[in-house]
Design a protein around this motif. Structure first.
Motif, short mmCIF file in Angstrom:
data_model
loop_
_atom_site.label_atom_id
_atom_site.label_comp_id
_atom_site.label_asym_id
_atom_site.label_seq_id
_atom_site.Cartn_x
_atom_site.Cartn_y
_atom_site.Cartn_z
N VAL A 126 -9.01 10.76 18.46
CA VAL A 126 -7.79 9.95 18.55
C VAL A 126 -7.93 9.07 19.78
O VAL A 126 -8.22 9.57 20.87
N THR A 127 -7.73 7.77 19.58
CA THR A 127 -7.95 6.85 20.70
C THR A 127 -6.84 5.82 20.81
O THR A 127 -6.30 5.37 19.80
N ALA A 128 -6.54 5.45 22.05
CA ALA A 128 -5.57 4.38 22.32
C ALA A 128 -6.29 3.08 22.63
O ALA A 128 -5.66 2.08 22.95
N GLY B 225 -1.29 -0.59 6.96
CA GLY B 225 -1.09 -2.01 7.11
C GLY B 225 -1.12 -2.49 8.55
O GLY B 225 -1.68 -3.55 8.85
N ALA B 226 -0.57 -1.70 9.45
CA ALA B 226 -0.52 -2.11 10.87
C ALA B 226 -1.93 -2.18 11.44
O ALA B 226 -2.31 -3.16 12.09
N LEU B 227 -2.72 -1.14 11.19
CA LEU B 227 -4.10 -1.15 11.70
C LEU B 227 -4.91 -2.27 11.04
O LEU B 227 -5.69 -2.96 11.71
N ILE C 200 0.83 -1.21 0.00
CA ILE C 200 0.00 0.00 0.00
C ILE C 200 0.86 1.26 0.00
O ILE C 200 0.33 2.36 -0.15
N ALA C 201 2.14 1.11 0.19
CA ALA C 201 3.08 2.25 0.16
C ALA C 201 4.49 1.67 0.06
O ALA C 201 4.69 0.47 0.28
N GLY C 202 5.42 2.53 -0.27
CA GLY C 202 6.82 2.11 -0.29
C GLY C 202 7.35 1.92 1.12
O GLY C 202 6.65 2.19 2.10
#
Ligand SMILES: NC(=O)c1ccc[n+]([C@@H]2O[C@H](COP(=O)([O-])OP(=O)(O)OC[C@H]3O[C@@H](n4cnc5c(N)ncnc54)[C@H](OP(=O)(O)O)[C@@H]3O)[C@@H](O)[C@H]2O)c1
Length: 204
Positions: free
Chosen positions: A101-103, A127-129, A16-18
C-alpha cells in the motif's frame, strides 16, 4: 518496456460501477466467462481460480494496481496473491503481507514499474486511479457489458475533456452480448512493434 493495460468491465454508458459501487448487475454468466477464464485467468481472484482449478501463469499480467476503493470493495485481504499487488492510498496501510500500500504518486510508480523487467501491468481500477494514470495507459481491454447504468463511477473518474486516440487491435463479441474491445494508444512516431509485452485477444 512493460505496458500498462487498463482491463475492466464497463457499461454501454461508460460506468465501471453504480454510484455506490454497485456491481451486481454485471453479467457473470454466459459465454464471455469462458473467454475471461481462458485469456485472462491472471485477473481472477486467486481463491476463485483455485476453486475452479484454473491455473494462473502470470503470462499476461504479473502486477496489479488498485485504488483503495477497488481493493476495499473486493472484500479479500489479498485478492490477487499470485500477482504483485500495489494499492494506492494516502491514508491506509497494508492489510496483508503480500500487498504493497503506497501513498506515492501513482504516475511515478507506474513509470518506475515500466522500467523494470516483467510482464504487462494490470490497471484494475477504479475510476479515480485510472484518471490519475490515464496518460500512462498503453492499452485498453474493455469488457463492454450490454447494460445501461444511468449513473455511477465512470471508467476514467472525473478526467477533464481531452480527446486521445486509440487504435483498434481486436474485437470479440460473445452471444451474452458482452463485447471485448482491445485498443492500443496511438503514439506519434510509434509503430505497433514498439509495444512490449502486448496482449492480443485470440478471437472466438
Ligand atoms: N468494472 C470493473 O471492471 C471495475 C474494476 C475496478 C473497480 N471497479 C469499481 O470501481 C469502484 C472504485 O472506483 P473509485 O473511482 O471510487 O476508486 P479507486 O480509484 O478504486 O480508489 C480511489 C482511492 O484510491 C486512492 N488514490 C487515488 N488516487 C491516489 C493518488 N494519486 N495517490 C494515492 N492514493 C490515491 C485514494 O484512497 P485514500 O482515500 O485512502 O487516500 C482514493 O480515495 C468500485 O466500486 C469497484 O467496484 C470496477
Amino acid at each position: 518496456m512493460r505496458e500498462l493495460v487498463y482491463y475492466a468491465a464497463v457499461t454501454l454508458d461508460g460506468y465501471i460501477a453504480g454510484p455506490n459501487g454497485e456491481f451486481d448487475a454485471f453479467l457473470v454468466e454466459g459465454d464471455h466467462m469462458a473467454g475471461i477464464n481462458a485469456r485472462f485467468a491472471d485477473t481472477l481472484p486467486t481463491v476463485a481460480a483455485e476453486a475452479l482449478g484454473i491455473p494462473q501463469t502470470r503470462e499476461v499480467f504479473d502486477t496489479v494496481l488498485m485504488g483503495w476503493n477497488t481493493y476495499r470493495v473486493g472484500g479479500l485481504p489479498s485478492p490477487y496473491a499470485h500477482l504483485r499487488q500495489i494499492v494506492f492510498s494516502r491514508t491506509r496501510t497494508a492489510e496483508a503481507e503480500s500487498l504493497e500500500v503506497t501513498a506515492e504518486d501513482p504516475v511515478a510508480v507506474v513509470r518506475r514499474l515500466k522500467e523494470e523487467k516483467g510482464g504487462a501491468i494490470w490497471l484494475c481500477g477504479g475510476g479515480a486511479l485510472a484518471a490519475t494514470v490515464a496518460d500512462e495507459i498503453d492499452r485498453l481491454i474493455l469488457k463492454r457489458q450490454p447494460l445501461l447504468f444511468g449513473s455511477g463511477i465512470p471508467l476514467f473518474g472525473d478526467r477533464p475533456y481531452r480527446p486521445e486516440r486509440f487504435d483498434l487491435v481486436e474485437t470479440v463479441a460473445y452471444e451474452s452480448g458482452v463485447v471485448f474491445t482491445e485498443l492500443e494508444r496511438r503514439r506519434q512516431g510509434a509503430t505497433t512493434r514498439d509495444a512490449g509485452a502486448s496482449i492480443l485477444l485470440s478471437g472466438g
